[in-house]
Write a protein that holds these residues in place. Structure first.
Motif, PDB file in Angstrom:
ATOM      1  N   LYS A   4      54.069 -14.714  19.213  1.00 56.49           N
ATOM      2  CA  LYS A   4      54.793 -13.587  19.815  1.00 56.49           C
ATOM      3  C   LYS A   4      55.594 -14.028  21.039  1.00 56.49           C
ATOM      4  N   LYS A   5      55.015 -14.915  21.846  1.00 54.39           N
ATOM      5  CA  LYS A   5      55.697 -15.367  23.061  1.00 54.39           C
ATOM      6  C   LYS A   5      57.027 -16.030  22.719  1.00 54.39           C
ATOM      7  N   THR A   6      56.999 -16.876  21.692  1.00 58.05           N
ATOM      8  CA  THR A   6      58.228 -17.545  21.262  1.00 58.05           C
ATOM      9  C   THR A   6      59.219 -16.535  20.700  1.00 58.05           C
ATOM     10  N   ALA A   7      58.699 -15.591  19.917  1.00 55.12           N
ATOM     11  CA  ALA A   7      59.562 -14.566  19.318  1.00 55.12           C
ATOM     12  C   ALA A   7      60.279 -13.755  20.394  1.00 55.12           C
ATOM     13  N   VAL A   8      59.525 -13.339  21.417  1.00 56.44           N
ATOM     14  CA  VAL A   8      60.129 -12.543  22.495  1.00 56.44           C
ATOM     15  C   VAL A   8      61.207 -13.343  23.214  1.00 56.44           C
ATOM     16  N   ARG A   9      60.931 -14.621  23.460  1.00 57.14           N
ATOM     17  CA  ARG A   9      61.918 -15.452  24.164  1.00 57.14           C
ATOM     18  C   ARG A   9      63.208 -15.586  23.355  1.00 57.14           C
ATOM     19  N   LEU A  10      63.079 -15.839  22.054  1.00 58.70           N
ATOM     20  CA  LEU A  10      64.264 -15.999  21.205  1.00 58.70           C
ATOM     21  C   LEU A  10      65.034 -14.685  21.069  1.00 58.70           C
ATOM     22  N   LEU A  11      64.293 -13.598  20.924  1.00 61.37           N
ATOM     23  CA  LEU A  11      64.946 -12.292  20.796  1.00 61.37           C
ATOM     24  C   LEU A  11      65.617 -11.871  22.101  1.00 61.37           C
ATOM     25  N   GLN A  12      65.005 -12.246  23.228  1.00 62.47           N
ATOM     26  CA  GLN A  12      65.620 -11.921  24.520  1.00 62.47           C
ATOM     27  C   GLN A  12      66.967 -12.631  24.658  1.00 62.47           C
ATOM     28  N   GLN A  42      58.211  -1.750  17.019  1.00 63.04           N
ATOM     29  CA  GLN A  42      58.145  -1.051  18.302  1.00 63.04           C
ATOM     30  C   GLN A  42      57.484  -1.909  19.381  1.00 63.04           C
ATOM     31  N   ASP A  43      56.494  -2.682  18.980  1.00 64.81           N
ATOM     32  CA  ASP A  43      55.786  -3.528  19.953  1.00 64.81           C
ATOM     33  C   ASP A  43      56.727  -4.568  20.555  1.00 64.81           C
ATOM     34  N   LEU A  44      57.488  -5.253  19.706  1.00 68.37           N
ATOM     35  CA  LEU A  44      58.446  -6.242  20.208  1.00 68.37           C
ATOM     36  C   LEU A  44      59.548  -5.577  21.018  1.00 68.37           C
ATOM     37  N   SER A  45      59.955  -4.400  20.582  1.00 68.23           N
ATOM     38  CA  SER A  45      60.998  -3.667  21.303  1.00 68.23           C
ATOM     39  C   SER A  45      60.539  -3.329  22.716  1.00 68.23           C
ATOM     40  N   ARG A  46      59.280  -2.872  22.844  1.00 71.94           N
ATOM     41  CA  ARG A  46      58.740  -2.568  24.177  1.00 71.94           C
ATOM     42  C   ARG A  46      58.653  -3.831  25.030  1.00 71.94           C
ATOM     43  N   SER A  47      58.238  -4.922  24.421  1.00 72.21           N
ATOM     44  CA  SER A  47      58.139  -6.191  25.158  1.00 72.21           C
ATOM     45  C   SER A  47      59.499  -6.612  25.698  1.00 72.21           C
ATOM     46  N   SER A  49      61.991  -4.617  26.354  1.00 72.13           N
ATOM     47  CA  SER A  49      62.421  -3.638  27.364  1.00 72.13           C
ATOM     48  C   SER A  49      61.827  -3.933  28.735  1.00 72.13           C
ATOM     49  N   GLN A  50      60.709  -4.648  28.760  1.00 77.18           N
ATOM     50  CA  GLN A  50      60.068  -4.997  30.031  1.00 77.18           C
ATOM     51  C   GLN A  50      60.741  -6.186  30.718  1.00 77.18           C
ATOM     52  N   ASN A  51      61.768  -6.725  30.066  1.00 75.19           N
ATOM     53  CA  ASN A  51      62.546  -7.840  30.623  1.00 75.19           C
ATOM     54  C   ASN A  51      61.638  -8.988  31.097  1.00 75.19           C
ATOM     55  N   PRO A  52      60.827  -9.523  30.202  1.00 77.61           N
ATOM     56  CA  PRO A  52      59.877 -10.573  30.603  1.00 77.61           C
ATOM     57  C   PRO A  52      60.589 -11.853  31.049  1.00 77.61           C
ATOM     58  N   GLU A  53      59.926 -12.572  31.927  1.00 74.62           N
ATOM     59  CA  GLU A  53      60.496 -13.827  32.448  1.00 74.62           C
ATOM     60  C   GLU A  53      60.069 -14.975  31.529  1.00 74.62           C
ATOM     61  N   CYS A  54      60.874 -15.194  30.515  1.00 73.45           N
ATOM     62  CA  CYS A  54      60.536 -16.174  29.477  1.00 73.45           C
ATOM     63  C   CYS A  54      61.167 -17.542  29.711  1.00 73.45           C
ATOM     64  N   PHE A  55      62.063 -17.635  30.687  1.00 76.52           N
ATOM     65  CA  PHE A  55      62.807 -18.870  30.916  1.00 76.52           C
ATOM     66  C   PHE A  55      62.544 -19.390  32.326  1.00 76.52           C
ATOM     67  N   LEU A  56      63.005 -20.598  32.581  1.00 71.69           N
ATOM     68  CA  LEU A  56      62.870 -21.201  33.908  1.00 71.69           C
ATOM     69  C   LEU A  56      64.245 -21.382  34.524  1.00 71.69           C
ATOM     70  N   ASP A  57      64.366 -20.985  35.780  1.00 71.24           N
ATOM     71  CA  ASP A  57      65.598 -21.236  36.520  1.00 71.24           C
ATOM     72  C   ASP A  57      65.615 -22.719  36.896  1.00 71.24           C
ATOM     73  N   PRO A  58      66.606 -23.492  36.444  1.00 72.74           N
ATOM     74  CA  PRO A  58      66.607 -24.939  36.720  1.00 72.74           C
ATOM     75  C   PRO A  58      66.729 -25.295  38.197  1.00 72.74           C
ATOM     76  N   ASP A  59      67.255 -24.376  39.006  1.00 75.07           N
ATOM     77  CA  ASP A  59      67.360 -24.647  40.441  1.00 75.07           C
ATOM     78  C   ASP A  59      66.034 -24.410  41.152  1.00 75.07           C
ATOM     79  N   SER A  60      65.485 -23.209  40.949  1.00 80.09           N
ATOM     80  CA  SER A  60      64.252 -22.851  41.657  1.00 80.09           C
ATOM     81  C   SER A  60      63.001 -23.268  40.900  1.00 80.09           C
ATOM     82  N   GLU A  61      63.172 -23.551  39.590  1.00 82.68           N
ATOM     83  CA  GLU A  61      62.053 -23.869  38.700  1.00 82.68           C
ATOM     84  C   GLU A  61      61.040 -22.727  38.652  1.00 82.68           C
ATOM     85  N   ARG A  62      61.545 -21.513  38.856  1.00 79.50           N
ATOM     86  CA  ARG A  62      60.701 -20.323  38.765  1.00 79.50           C
ATOM     87  C   ARG A  62      61.003 -19.573  37.474  1.00 79.50           C
TER      88      ARG A  62
END
Length: 277
Positions: A4-12, A42-47, A49-62
């Motif tokens: 699911k984590k990978t799916a959410v990241r790709l869909l985002q 609906q479950d993935l849609s809600r996930s 909508s929460q705008n999860p932080e699935c990526f890393l900012d290369p500058d801040s590494e956050r």
């Protein structure tokens, strides 16, 4: 096939680029249409909508979301591609600090724990300079100085060798103090305030040439004892284990080093706290 984590990241990423990508139609669809076409539930849609932080900012590494990264992007006027601006990163192996007897890289200082990760990152991003960090780490990079010479009443300051020649102190005491200097990286000329190698000190007459061999042996505590079999540089402790020096000598040289900043690593050429050593 994917979690699911990978799916959410790709869909985002897809949603930020236009919608949910239908692999059969090869078009981006809004979420409600994607749900109807069974591309999303609906479950993935809600996930999403929460705008999860699935990526890393290369500058801040956050952690950050793909949309936030896109907002930082700038469009290239020639290609119309959107590009993510990042601060220029420097090669940590080429950012050199001036150690006791030789240079040491920022990467080496990070690996041995002298530089913490936040400071290292600031250096890489250009937020701090080698000079600024060198000032903060002066005791580690250069030490706190050994006994440089003597203050002889009205005669003023005097080198240990000069005091030895004039019989102002017993020769054996002068020799031990000179060895302590050499073991911490340099022979010090208190008259010119210069730090010299044993070879330089002998050439300039700062120490007696007759003392050269024993001072070179002490200097090996700073630059490394040579393993006769492998040619590798050995620390005082390693030299003692291989019986190149006795324990009494090792303790004396290490005591001088510790008093001048820490245990001197001859390979890194920096002073380390005992637990790191």
């Amino acid at each position: 096939l994917i979690d699911k984590k990978t799916a959410v990241r790709l869909l985002q990423a897809q949603e930020s680029a236009g919608g949910i990508l239908d692999p059969n139609l090869s078009v981006f669809l809004p979420k409600d249409t994607a749900i109807k076409r069974n591309l999303l539930d609906q479950d993935l849609s809600r996930s999403l909508s929460q705008n999860p932080e699935c990526f890393l900012d290369p500058d801040s590494e956050r952690n950050t979301s793909y949309g936030t990264l896109k907002k930082k992007c700038k469009k290239d006027p020639l290609s119309d591609l959107i590009l993510l601006p990042i601060a220029e990163r420097k090669d940590s192996s080429k950012l050199m600090f001036d150690g006791v007897c030789k240079s040491v890289s920022a990467q080496q200082l990070l690996e041995c724990g002298i530089l913490d990760k936040p400071t290292f990152d600031q250096l890489m991003k250009g937020e701090k300079t080698v000079t600024e960090i060198s000032v903060d780490k002066k005791d580690v990079l250069k030490g706190t100085e050994p006994i440089a010479g003597l203050s002889v009443g009205p005669l003023g300051k005097m080198s240990l060798s000069e005091a030895k020649k004039k019989l102002l102190i017993p020769p054996d005491i002068a020799d031990l103090l000179l060895e302590a200097q050499a073991a911490t990286g340099h022979i010090i000329d208190p008259m010119s305030n210069k730090k010299l190698t044993v070879e330089e000190a002998c050439t300039r007459g700062v120490v007696d040439k007759g003392d050269k061999d024993k001072l070179l042996a002490a200097e090996a505590a700073a630059v490394g004892f040579k393993d006769r079999r492998t040619g590798q540089s050995l620390s005082v402790f390693e030299a003692m284990k291989k019986e190149l020096i006795d324990k009494k000598t090792a303790v004396r040289l290490l005591q001088a080093q510790e008093s001048a900043g820490g245990i001197l690593d001859p390979n890194l050429s920096v002073f380390l706290p005992k637990d790191t050593a």
